[in-house]
Enzyme design. Structure first.
Site, mmCIF file in Angstrom:
data_model
loop_
_atom_site.group_PDB
_atom_site.id
_atom_site.type_symbol
_atom_site.label_atom_id
_atom_site.label_comp_id
_atom_site.label_asym_id
_atom_site.label_seq_id
_atom_site.Cartn_x
_atom_site.Cartn_y
_atom_site.Cartn_z
ATOM 1 C CB CYS A 153 0.428 1.316 -8.350
ATOM 2 S SG CYS A 153 0.070 2.870 -7.528
ATOM 3 C CB THR A 206 2.908 3.854 -0.720
ATOM 4 O OG1 THR A 206 1.851 4.470 -1.456
ATOM 5 C CG2 THR A 206 2.430 2.546 -0.147
ATOM 6 C CG PHE A 241 4.629 1.574 -8.648
ATOM 7 C CD1 PHE A 241 3.941 2.457 -7.825
ATOM 8 C CD2 PHE A 241 5.918 1.907 -9.032
ATOM 9 C CE1 PHE A 241 4.519 3.645 -7.401
ATOM 10 C CE2 PHE A 241 6.516 3.090 -8.615
ATOM 11 C CZ PHE A 241 5.807 3.966 -7.790
HETATM 12 C C1 HEM Z 1 5.426 5.282 -4.018
HETATM 13 C C2 HEM Z 1 4.108 5.248 -3.977
HETATM 14 C C3 HEM Z 1 3.260 4.028 -4.230
HETATM 15 C C4 HEM Z 1 3.584 2.701 -4.159
HETATM 16 C C5 HEM Z 1 4.928 2.068 -3.782
HETATM 17 C C6 HEM Z 1 2.396 1.949 -4.515
HETATM 18 C C7 HEM Z 1 2.338 0.560 -4.605
HETATM 19 C C8 HEM Z 1 1.229 -0.143 -5.039
HETATM 20 C C9 HEM Z 1 1.179 -1.575 -5.244
HETATM 21 C C10 HEM Z 1 2.347 -2.541 -5.004
HETATM 22 C C11 HEM Z 1 -0.055 -1.885 -5.680
HETATM 23 C C12 HEM Z 1 -0.560 -3.297 -6.046
HETATM 24 C C13 HEM Z 1 -1.060 -4.016 -4.819
HETATM 25 C C14 HEM Z 1 -1.488 -5.452 -5.071
HETATM 26 O O1 HEM Z 1 -1.175 -6.048 -6.108
HETATM 27 O O2 HEM Z 1 -2.139 -6.002 -4.168
HETATM 28 C C15 HEM Z 1 -0.820 -0.659 -5.731
HETATM 29 C C16 HEM Z 1 -2.144 -0.567 -6.106
HETATM 30 C C17 HEM Z 1 -2.883 0.589 -6.025
HETATM 31 N N1 HEM Z 1 -2.412 1.860 -5.756
HETATM 32 FE FE1 HEM Z 1 -0.520 2.375 -5.353
HETATM 33 N N2 HEM Z 1 1.386 2.845 -4.765
HETATM 34 C C18 HEM Z 1 1.872 4.120 -4.612
HETATM 35 C C19 HEM Z 1 1.171 5.302 -4.795
HETATM 36 C C20 HEM Z 1 -0.163 5.404 -5.088
HETATM 37 C C21 HEM Z 1 -0.903 6.638 -5.302
HETATM 38 C C22 HEM Z 1 -0.262 8.025 -5.298
HETATM 39 C C23 HEM Z 1 -2.209 6.290 -5.513
HETATM 40 C C24 HEM Z 1 -3.396 7.169 -5.802
HETATM 41 C C25 HEM Z 1 -3.334 8.453 -6.060
HETATM 42 C C26 HEM Z 1 -2.294 4.838 -5.440
HETATM 43 C C27 HEM Z 1 -3.452 4.107 -5.580
HETATM 44 C C28 HEM Z 1 -3.476 2.728 -5.749
HETATM 45 C C29 HEM Z 1 -4.703 1.992 -6.034
HETATM 46 C C30 HEM Z 1 -6.104 2.576 -6.110
HETATM 47 C C31 HEM Z 1 -4.324 0.647 -6.223
HETATM 48 C C32 HEM Z 1 -5.229 -0.518 -6.581
HETATM 49 C C33 HEM Z 1 -5.268 -0.631 -8.100
HETATM 50 C C34 HEM Z 1 -6.163 -1.768 -8.589
HETATM 51 O O3 HEM Z 1 -6.187 -2.834 -7.994
HETATM 52 O O4 HEM Z 1 -6.807 -1.563 -9.617
HETATM 53 N N3 HEM Z 1 -1.034 4.339 -5.187
HETATM 54 N N4 HEM Z 1 -0.017 0.390 -5.346
#
Ligand code: HEM
Length: 494
Positions: free
Chosen positions: A430, A295, A423
């Site tokens: 996130c 992403t 996010f």
């Molecule tokens: C621009 C970059 C990013 C965007 C737009 C993004 C977007 C998101 C979104 C929308 C979710 C929630 C999904 C849901 O509700 O089903 C999420 C969850 C998550 N993201 Fe990101 N993300 C980004 C970068 C990252 C990075 C850099 C990492 C790790 C180094 C990461 C790790 C995670 C993890 C592990 C979750 C799950 C969290 C949980 O449920 O406890 N993401 N992300």
């Protein structure tokens, strides 16, 4: 977290949206439904999200689509989404594309059901890996990876060649998460073709998206070949991460750097003393390697597209970098957050193209959404973030226009909460948000300072989908500023 009674998050015996949404008939749907198949006229297998955006524009802030007899409710109106953000009544729903990733990522942090104990355990063990101190520790590694990118772009600039923006941003972000989180080097910049990890990842994401386009029971027949390829891709991902883990363990475990892999392998929960199992560590490594780069690379690519298209925005952003960073060869951790305008460029890119473009919310108990739409416990809806970010009642009639000033402090203060959600929301939002924002702002700053970005005048933005969004076929011609002098190498000492 909401306790649910089945693996799909729905109470037992609860099958369809009709049961979950007692007043479903009041929610509009597209005309011309095809018996059995549903709303498939004009639907594209490759761009399901962009299809939904078209329907959203026609049908309004909440609508439904039918696929092979199943109803799916989509939501994007700001008021409705603000209500869905109420954590006391709604929680994350693991459905559609996210649920389809369970064979790859299991109960890893992203795909875990709310009731699975490994979610809380992993969340508590890994959250300190995203603290301010941890981020400051990653910063020099981020700079070192960025230098590999600028070496590559310098060569392209010297030869007057174009660069493949999404390809290069993918190399950059994969190397960054691999090195900072796992002490691993995939050697992406030394390869002519994408690393097999990336190829397998794109395969599994694309397959997870395709699964939504066929009736569930027929998937094994209709997608037989694709499913075999998917199994091979999952096998490849497992082998690659098993090797990363083996190398760390062979080094005596706990490399001492306290990175994410150390935390996964060695850290016990501060209260319960529990540790992640070997199987769960494998799931988490895949999750973080994928979620940690795919992403962010899209976000950087969209931002570079707009910077190349909008010379005034680029000039303002570049002037800020020159002013704030001056001649500092290697900007420090603290100097990144000072790039306020560059950050606005990033936010505005994520507004128009949130690269994880949807998230699902389910009712924790029977409730009424925004006082209008009754939902039974377990009923869920998919929030279409790109449409929320274009709701004219929030963003005005010119919501399609790229304008970073929408994110100046006063404009942000003037808007309601929950209208900008790239996010996600709540406890399952996130975990890598600060990581992504720091990395992307740093890299945009470095690239702006070093190059003018020349677009291909014939290019029209096309967005490719594999659960995530990415500009397709985007090439730019970087030119060193000041006839070759502009901007020092990022990792050179001051
Ligand atoms: C621009 C970059 C990013 C965007 C737009 C993004 C977007 C998101 C979104 C929308 C979710 C929630 C999904 C849901 O509700 O089903 C999420 C969850 C998550 N993201 Fe990101 N993300 C980004 C970068 C990252 C990075 C850099 C990492 C790790 C180094 C990461 C790790 C995670 C993890 C592990 C979750 C799950 C969290 C949980 O449920 O406890 N993401 N992300």
């Amino acid at each position: 977290m909401a306790e649910t009674t089945t693996r799909t998050g729905l109470p037992k015996g609860f099958r369809s949206a009709e049961q979950g949404w007692p007043a479903l008939h009041r929610i509009p749907h597209p005309p011309y439904r095809v018996p059995l198949a549903g709303d498939i006229l004009g639907a594209s297998r490759r761009t399901p999200l962009q299809d939904s955006l078209k329907y959203a524009r026609r049908l309004g802030p909440i609508f439904r689509r039918n696929a092979f007899g199943k109803e799916f409710v989509f939501t994007w109106g700001a008021e409705l989404v603000a209500d869905l953000a109420d954590e006391s009544r709604f929680a994350k729903h693991v459905g559609l594309g996210v649920a389809n990733l369970r064979p790859v990522a299991g109960d890893g942090l992203f795909t875990a059901y709310n009731h699975e104990p490994n979610w809380q355990l992993a969340h508590d063990v890994l959250a300190p890996g995203f603290s301010r101190e941890a981020m400051a520790g990653y910063h020099p590694m981020m700079l070192a990876v960025a230098e590999r990118l600028t070496d590559h772009w310098d060569r392209a600039a010297a030869g007057g060649r174009a660069v493949d923006v999404p390809g290069d941003m993918t190399k950059l972000t994969l190397e960054t998460i691999a090195r900072t989180g796992f002490g691993h080097d995939f050697g992406s910049f030394e390869r002519a073709r994408p690393h097999p990890f990336v190829t397998a990842m794109v395969g599994t994401l694309t397959y997870a998206q395709r699964l939504n386009s066929v009736p569930g029971p027929l998937a094994p027949v209709l997608l037989r070949r694709a499913s075999r390829r998917n199994a091979a891709d999952i096998g490849r991902l497992n082998r690659i991460v098993d090797e990363v883990i083996r190398v760390r363990r062979a080094g005596g475990g706990g490399g001492g750097s306290g990175d994410l892999l150390d935390r996964m392998l060695d850290t016990a929960h501060p209260e319960t003393g529990e540790r992640l199992s070997a199987e769960n560590v494998r799931r988490q490594v895949i999750t973080f390697l994928v979620a940690g780069h795919e992403t962010t690379s899209g976000a950087l690519s969209f931002a570079l597209h707009y910077l190349a298209r909008e010379p005034e925005v680029a000039a303002r952003a570049r002037a800020e970098v020159d002013r704030v960073w001056g001649d500092t060869a290697a900007p420090g951790y603290e100097q990144v957050a000072k790039l306020r305008y560059v950050r606005r460029v990033l936010d505005e890119s994520l507004r128009l193209w949130p690269t994880a473009p949807a998230f699902a919310r389910e009712a924790r108990a029977d409730t009424v959404l925004a006082g209008e739409h009754p939902m039974r416990r377990g009923a869920w809806t998919l929030v279409l973030t790109p449409m929320l970010h274009r709701d004219p009642s929030v963003w005005g009639d010119d919501a399609e226009r790229f304008d970073p000033d929408r994110f100046d402090a006063r404009a942000v203060r003037g808007r309601a909460p929950h209208v900008f959600k790239p996010f996600g929301t709540g406890a399952r939002a996130c975990i890598g948000r600060q990581f992504a924002l720091h990395e992307a702002t740093l890299v945009l700053g470095l690239l702006l300072r070093r190059y003018e970005l020349r677009p291909d005048p014939g290019y029209r933005l096309r967005v490719t989908e594999r659960l995530t969004l990415m500009p397709e076929g985007l090439r730019l011609w970087p030119e060193r500023r000041g006839g070759g002098a502009g901007g020092p190498s990022p990792a050179q000492p001051v």
